[in-house]
Design a protein around this motif. Sequence first.
Motif, mmCIF file in Angstrom:
data_model
loop_
_atom_site.group_PDB
_atom_site.id
_atom_site.type_symbol
_atom_site.label_atom_id
_atom_site.label_comp_id
_atom_site.label_asym_id
_atom_site.label_seq_id
_atom_site.Cartn_x
_atom_site.Cartn_y
_atom_site.Cartn_z
ATOM 1 N N MET A 1 0.903 -0.989 -0.039
ATOM 2 C CA MET A 1 0.086 -0.275 -0.094
ATOM 3 C C MET A 1 1.295 1.401 0.329
ATOM 4 N N LEU A 2 1.047 2.379 -0.865
ATOM 5 C CA LEU A 2 1.013 3.825 -0.941
ATOM 6 C C LEU A 2 1.051 4.406 0.370
ATOM 7 N N ASN A 3 1.299 5.426 0.819
ATOM 8 C CA ASN A 3 1.670 6.309 1.847
ATOM 9 C C ASN A 3 0.449 7.169 1.303
ATOM 10 N N PHE A 4 -0.182 7.662 2.192
ATOM 11 C CA PHE A 4 -1.497 9.334 2.065
ATOM 12 C C PHE A 4 -1.897 9.565 3.221
ATOM 13 N N ASP A 5 -2.285 10.606 3.297
ATOM 14 C CA ASP A 5 -3.031 11.393 4.014
ATOM 15 C C ASP A 5 -4.716 11.294 3.848
ATOM 16 N N PHE A 6 -4.806 11.024 4.892
ATOM 17 C CA PHE A 6 -6.963 11.478 4.170
ATOM 18 C C PHE A 6 -7.395 12.157 5.581
ATOM 19 N N HIS A 7 -8.336 13.327 4.636
ATOM 20 C CA HIS A 7 -8.703 14.086 6.015
ATOM 21 C C HIS A 7 -10.029 14.202 4.927
ATOM 22 N N ASN A 8 -10.864 13.830 5.077
ATOM 23 C CA ASN A 8 -12.565 14.309 4.283
ATOM 24 C C ASN A 8 -13.015 14.909 5.896
ATOM 25 N N PRO A 9 -13.222 16.908 5.715
ATOM 26 C CA PRO A 9 -13.748 17.287 6.493
ATOM 27 C C PRO A 9 -15.657 17.422 6.540
ATOM 28 N N THR A 10 -16.188 16.935 5.146
ATOM 29 C CA THR A 10 -17.410 17.207 4.868
ATOM 30 C C THR A 10 -18.527 16.191 5.849
ATOM 31 N N ARG A 11 -19.350 16.819 6.638
ATOM 32 C CA ARG A 11 -20.114 16.223 7.539
ATOM 33 C C ARG A 11 -21.290 15.941 6.669
ATOM 34 N N ILE A 12 -22.173 14.209 6.459
ATOM 35 C CA ILE A 12 -23.022 14.181 5.413
ATOM 36 C C ILE A 12 -24.430 13.974 6.829
ATOM 37 N N LEU A 13 -25.307 14.643 6.126
ATOM 38 C CA LEU A 13 -26.325 14.266 7.311
ATOM 39 C C LEU A 13 -27.522 13.722 5.731
ATOM 40 N N PHE A 14 -27.756 12.745 6.576
ATOM 41 C CA PHE A 14 -28.584 11.445 5.638
ATOM 42 C C PHE A 14 -29.382 11.169 6.277
ATOM 43 N N GLY A 15 -30.134 10.964 4.890
ATOM 44 C CA GLY A 15 -31.826 10.097 5.302
ATOM 45 C C GLY A 15 -33.329 11.251 5.084
#
Length: 386
Positions: A1-15
Amino acid sequence: MLNFDFHNPTRILFGQGRIADIGQHVPAQARVLILVGGASAERSGTLGRARQALDGRVHDTFSGIEPNPSFETCLQAVQRVREGGFDFLLAVGGGSVIDAAKFIAAAVCFDGDPWEILQKRGRNIHAALPFGTVLTLPATGSEMNNGSVITHRERGSKLAFSSPHTYPRFSVLDPAKTYTLPIKQLANGVVDAYVHTMEQYLTYPANAPVQDRFAEGLLRTLIEVGPRIVAAPEPVYDDRASLMWAATMALNGLIGVGVPQDWATHMIGHELTALHHIDHARTLALVLPAMLNERRDAKRAKLLQYAERVWDLREGSEDARIDAAIERTRAFFESLGIPTRLSAYRLGGETVDAVIAQLQAHGMTQLGEHRDVTPEVSRRVLEAAL
Ligand code: NZQ
Ligand code: ZN
């Protein structure tokens, strides 16, 4: 697996009914410009609900963002934001309205000619207005990523950009808001999400079993619910919910971390849309089967994994399994009413020449996970798709 940064700041309001909760996520003093496309958001009542949820905050509406949103229309919205002193955007619509919101948000804060944002693919964005979204068309994943695709009508250029500043603050995913979609747009959504998954999965093995199994789960879900959604006489909430979440997960970054990515099919598809106004997902269905066949040696190991784990193809020689997996993919798209041959749009050899010229003009000459999809390779792919 390659190195990575993961940051996803989006709030999901589902339903169902979640539009009502928007007010909790927009600053109390915000001046909000709502962005919409044509008439669909108003007709379905979604726009009215969004206005209500803003709970007395100052707001206005900018409408007229077209499918494959144009640079020209976005600039009008930028002017409206500046004149009205708006400081928060709310996109109500599909990928086009959300993509436009990202560009407008960045262009408002940009010194200089906003076209440079697209020329630099967003690397020169240092700030953007905050924005939220209400998704009405599950397809692009734009509701939970930082990418956007804008078309300069006059130049005939459809270019993508991304920036850490252009993630939505929140996105409302209410599956019931998809009930008014025409079958054609639902089918487009299934295919776009499918091809997003493939562009991040079907490359070469990277010892990333988590990403692989997630991707295979998304593909199998789309194969399961897609035909049901297209055939159903009445919308079924749970199927719409599955499509909506699958489409978001297909392009919110999660399955693409730590693995090589392709995106050649998308780059060729964008040129087909810019030249011939074919819906985005439909261009992908034209290119992907031919691309997989053309690159079957480079993608061999993953094609065999795809054949086995997604299509349950375990019998026969390696080449026979790869052929069958590509054929199943083509048949899946066709079963949703989406053509996989350029001839279905009455396009022939002259289109191939035009697409190749545009790819060269846009510097798309080293595509794919190995950067070896040259214009010659793209030409063979398009010729095989005639
Ligand atoms: O304009 P309105 O009236 O809203 O009608 C729209 C439009 O005509 C209609 N629609 C949307 N929600 C509806 C509805 N009609 C009835 N009921 C509803 N609930 O559907 C039509 C198509 O909408 P559009 O937003 O253009 O479709 P989509 O979501 O497929 O977005 C396509 C755009 O996204 C870009 C594409 O290139 C294209 O420009 N993409 C963006 C990506 C991203 N940001 O990550 C990735 C994708 O690969 C893609 O390139
Ligand atoms: Zn796409």
